[in-house]
Write an enzyme that holds these catalytic residues in place. Structure first.
Site, PDB file in Angstrom:
ATOM      1  N   CYS A 195      -4.241  -0.766  -4.844  1.00  0.00           N
ATOM      2  CA  CYS A 195      -4.907  -1.534  -5.898  1.00  0.00           C
ATOM      3  C   CYS A 195      -4.411  -1.168  -7.292  1.00  0.00           C
ATOM      4  CB  CYS A 195      -6.413  -1.328  -5.824  1.00  0.00           C
ATOM      5  SG  CYS A 195      -6.906   0.392  -5.694  1.00  0.00           S
ATOM      6  N   GLU A 215     -15.241   7.494  -4.003  1.00  0.00           N
ATOM      7  CA  GLU A 215     -14.567   7.190  -5.292  1.00  0.00           C
ATOM      8  C   GLU A 215     -15.620   6.881  -6.346  1.00  0.00           C
ATOM      9  OE1 GLU A 215     -12.254   3.865  -3.692  1.00  0.00           O
ATOM     10  OE2 GLU A 215     -10.574   5.204  -3.318  1.00  0.00           O
TER      11      GLU A 215
END
Lengths: 651, 651
Positions: free
Chosen positions: A420, A324
């Site tokens: 998240c 990521e």
């Protein structure tokens, strides 16, 4: 310190009120159900699942830690943070929506959290329930300080919004626990968390408690980071090499954690994008209060690297799904992008802190870019579906059949194994009133054109009316009953800098733009009208970006536009925009909860027959037809029929 | 059956003789050293390493199995195949290079292989040494039949080239062992190998032995495949689920192995590209000898899907590194491509078999495309470095810093952990004489313009002179001392179909092109001169391919060209070819072992300053300059300084 202290900001923006109500009406109840395992959801089938099933178990984990339930921890080691970000979002929502039912829930949630907290202030349910002997022993992966940092943010917000002291006490106990265990003193852990967050949280706590030890501790974490790059490895060796808390995480490069070298030596924004921007937010926060030059330099360096070389036009950051992460300067692939919602939210945090350090229009421009594009695209218009990854080019077939794009969903998911993003976006939206003004000395910076009514402690009030982002006429009505002198800085967005019109009390004025702001000296009731340039802009990127050569993006005001297959017969790559013709803008009330659409003239290549050869000699007479390409705001894509989407279009 | 039987074909092509000598002088000795762990190599640092270090251990594995050494097996379960493909390549080389030293080595290698073979014919050193109880128990991953198939190919080749009967006996013993163990009869395994190869090998064995049981067994494998899609899973369950022979391979989808459904129902070329083309080669081979309609239909269906919708202009196949696989129709990313060398070699095998079934120019066109581009690019000009992955667009910075492109090397590697490609290419090059003619009935198809002297058993001889691929004038001198009547079919390449000139015994003739061939009836000594169209072609792809919109590739004759940074100041994406101007071709004797280069007029965008904003309003006056873009043959790229490379260039 500002001489003007904000008493309250009421957001009146039609655009944002819709989202803020949506969060209260849909997002918060929905996420509460999810965290209590009462929602009928399906977890996204994407590589971010990490094998989680439909249960969140986040509340159950806290109950088990509190001794009110039995069982094992379930989910990621940072599962608790879903709850904390939700609590923080709820706390902010009370500022605009009195909500006794919700408050009952949040009050007892604070009670539960208090019960789950250890005597010494420690709270991380994974370790408390299933691995107490490993507390603080594998910080590269444990997310313990990250988790407690998120509580601290929530606790401070809840205390500020409701006056609940217990919420604050939990936070100070946590911070004290961390302070006792970390640092360079004897018997302390000379380390830091694998995921930055505690740094910014401690400054929030410092702001509310004015206890400088929290600021000092935050600074310690920032300065210590990467000075002992083998720290994580040594911990892992003692903890048992094979005992990863998150699979294979020990093999991630140190850059992933921004722990390969001291921050002062880090020249580029590398590694996990969310970690980078959380770290930068913490640095800017500490730099603001301490004047630490090294941290400030690092903020400027990384800001420039991100904004000038590594950011998508939507504000998206993180060019690869692997880790990521950021990749390298000018590498901005539109279809294999990561562009995590949380990274855009974090970039908004960073921009906000940079504005506190310096009144620079660029910071507010980027903040606006994230609010209206990269961050907002993370949520569906119904508030119940979310993007983790925010592509600038998507094709359902590619996502299904080319594994290199399997992380790019073309519809928002109900929920994620690693959840998240949804609550992170929710807390940004419910606190958007805190992103409109920045105060410094006698200056009030009005840097976001989010309609609002602001009241200051000294009696000044500012009412900003507009129909932004669809219209560019911004109206300020300032009341200054005590005739206090102050400077009002109004941002001139970079996209409007060549075409701006300001009328002061009915009279046109020409003002110099200083670093993105015009300043007016106010000392009495005043009316200001600003006309921003809302013409459609065809944007190009630096030709250092290989991916956007011969392409353009369409922007109007702060809004980046996208073409969707649902409005235009695919494939979208066969459209070529004609830039000479004037685009047609139209507000469509019934479309996508109300959006301004743009139709541009385009040439469309007739699609080649399946029988025609795959390769052939160049023919200059491929059939083309004139057509219109309809564009909708990027944030609103994927709310209708699934199909291709493109931001950068051939020209 | 052909009435003309080839006695010998001597390749005289300067282009190919260079490669054929290189294989004898460099490749074979080098690979022999590698397999004996005597070469000083470094294994490519790419995801294909699979954790192998610099030792091949391939010969040692055979010695251990033969009881001449002690120790464990090392390397992949199919490590033996490196040796077999090398042996096969050496066998073919004897046809053009008498080489007693090498023959001593290969003869004793055959002795070693015989000693390693089990009494019942079984030979797979991994299982013999370290897992005898697991023989044939986990066929999804074991590569046992794949491995023995490669020996069978080598053994047949060695027998044919040297008369060594032992080499053939080993092969028939293997095949008999497999025949005893596999099939639908009682006590037999109703399965097939995870990696097709045995199918085509058994037909080779049938050709030389004329024993139809081998043909029948091959047909069984082809027809059985995918009819019981749970076959592999059941074996894995019995063998112990966690005991993967190759990590995680049990999780690969059934399509990866072409085992999700019977071949007759497979509509598209899916899964691992090498497996697909090996399977297709076997199918075409069996269809040719049995006339099996179902297999023939499958060949045609998969051929069309690959060639018309899934093949790069270089002949590369396999659009993704994940599973080294095909993705979907028209998905041809140039920079994240796999394009394995072995897949191009396998595609050449497939094309050769299709030519045996039908005289269709397209098959020979694709064969030529692979020979001169996609396959040949797998090896460096020094014969000591190899590509596994063959991109159409590469950038060293991207390969280093964007993990989605880390599989794309921008320099050829010394060797690979999985070293299938080098020897595969070597055996293709040393047997290229077998790829020039196809014989059927009274027809001799001359489908490749590789200069040669061919002698037939009936006294006919054909001498083909040319300086191909650089020049397009092809000269045939045919001697027919016994005045035997036959048809000569000469391929008219698709790239020359609009511009062809044929002179028969000094007189221009106009001949009809039938499915890519012109035919001449010959019955006496004859001279034929063919002039092919060697003009530079600007090629476009179907606009169903999103990746190549507004781009073109440059082709001359069979050669696809590429731009390299070493010849042109980067970044290459800032060049735009001007197609109106005439390209300049030049043979450069000293460059890249002698290549025809092409210079085309181009516009180059001045590169934007690092200080200029990442995004700006479209300016129509970006600085451009006229320049030349120099192109070299694709196969020859990456033989000089490392840098960017591009096949598809902006127009």
């Amino acid at each position: 310190m500002s001489i003007n202290i904000l008493k309250r900001v009421k957001v009146t923006s039609k655009f944002w009120e819709k989202y803020r109500k949506l969060v209260v009406k849909e997002v918060l109840p929905y996420q509460w159900k999810v965290m209590n395992d009462e929602a009928d959801i399906s977890i996204a089938e994407d590589p971010q699942n990490n094998g989680q099933d439909k249960n969140s178990h986040a509340i159950a984990n806290l109950k088990i830690a509190a001794g009110k339930m039995t069982g094992h921890h379930y989910g990621f080691p940072f599962q608790d943070t879903d709850v904390y970000k939700w609590l923080e979002a709820a706390a902010y929502s009370f500022s605009y929506k009195n909500n006794p039912d919700l408050k009952k829930i949040t009050d007892s949630l604070v009670d539960l959290i208090e019960e789950a907290q250890d005597e010494d202030g420690y709270l991380s349910t994974f370790f408390q329930i299933d691995a107490p002997e490993r507390k603080f022993k594998r910080l590269q992966q444990s997310h313990e300080l990250y988790t407690m940092g998120h509580y601290i943010e929530a606790g401070v917000a809840y205390y500020e919004s409701t006056g609940n002291k217990k919420a604050l006490t939990i936070a100070t106990k946590m911070a004290d626990c961390i302070n006792k265990n970390f640092g360079l003193g004897e018997g302390k852990i000379p380390g830091y968390d694998g995921h930055p967050e505690i740094e910014l949280a401690l400054v929030r706590l410092y702001e509310v408690t004015q206890d400088s030890k929290y600021l000092k501790l935050s600074r310690y974490f920032l300065k210590q980071r990467g000075t002992n790059p083998e720290f994580f490895d040594k911990q892992i060796e003692s903890d048992g090499i094979e005992r990863d808390i998150i699979n294979n995480m020990r093999d991630f490069p140190r850059e992933y954690y921004q722990a390969a070298e001291p921050i002062k030596d880090q020249k580029t924004a590398d590694g996990h994008a969310v970690r980078v921007v959380y770290l930068c937010t913490g640095m800017a926060y500490v730099a603001r209060y301490t004047g630490d030059k090294e941290l400030l330099d690092a903020c400027n360096r990384l800001w420039n690297d991100i904004v000038k070389r590594r950011m998508y036009i939507t504000g998206g950051i993180g060019s690869t799904t692997t880790g990521e992460s950021f990749t390298y300067d000018y590498d901005l692939p539109n279809d294999t992008i990561y562009g995590e919602t949380c990274a855009s939210v974090g970039m908004a945090f960073f921009a906000k802190q940079m504005l506190n350090i310096k009144a620079k229009g660029e910071y507010a421009d980027i903040l606006e870019k994230e609010l209206f594009n990269g961050a907002l695209s993370g949520m569906s218009l119904d508030g119940k579906h979310f993007f983790y990854v925010n592509p600038l080019e998507a094709d359902p077939e590619a996502s299904r059949k080319n594994p290199g794009k399997s992380h790019v969903l073309t519809h928002r998911a109900d929920w994620f194994g690693c959840a998240c993003c949804p609550a992170n976006l929710a807390r940004l939206i419910t606190s958007i009133d805190k992103y409109i003004y920045t105060l410094d000395g006698d200056t009030i910076l009005s840097h976001q054109f989010i309609a609002n009514r602001a009241e200051f402690e000294n009696g000044i009030s500012i009412v900003q009316n507009n129909n932004y982002p669809w219209d560019g006429d911004i109206h300020y009505v300032i009341k200054d009953p005590k005739n206090i002198s102050f400077r009002l800085g109004i941002r001139i967005p970079s996209w409007s800098k060549n075409n701006i019109n300001i009328v002061l009390n009915g009279k046109k004025v020409i003002l110099e733009v200083e670093d993105g702001f015009v300043y007016l000296d106010i000392e009495k009731d005043t009316q200001i009208d600003v006309d921003l340039d809302m013409s459609v802009k065809f944007m190009q990127s630096s030709n250092r970006v290989s991916q956007n050569i011969n392409k353009l993006a369409v922007q109007r005001g702060p809004i980046i536009y996208a073409a969707e297959e649902v409005d235009n017969d695919g494939p979208l790559w066969n459209f070529q925009i004609e830039t000479k013709a004037s685009p047609v803008c139209k507000y469509e009330d019934q479309l996508l909860s109300g959006v301004e659409t743009i139709s541009v003239k385009a040439i469309k290549l007739k699609i080649d027959s399946v029988d025609s050869p795959l390769y052939r000699e160049l023919d200059c007479d491929t059939k083309k037809m004139e057509t219109l390409l309809k564009l909708v705001p990027y944030y609103s894509w994927a709310n209708r029929a699934e199909g291709q989407m493109m931001v950068w279009i051939n020209r």
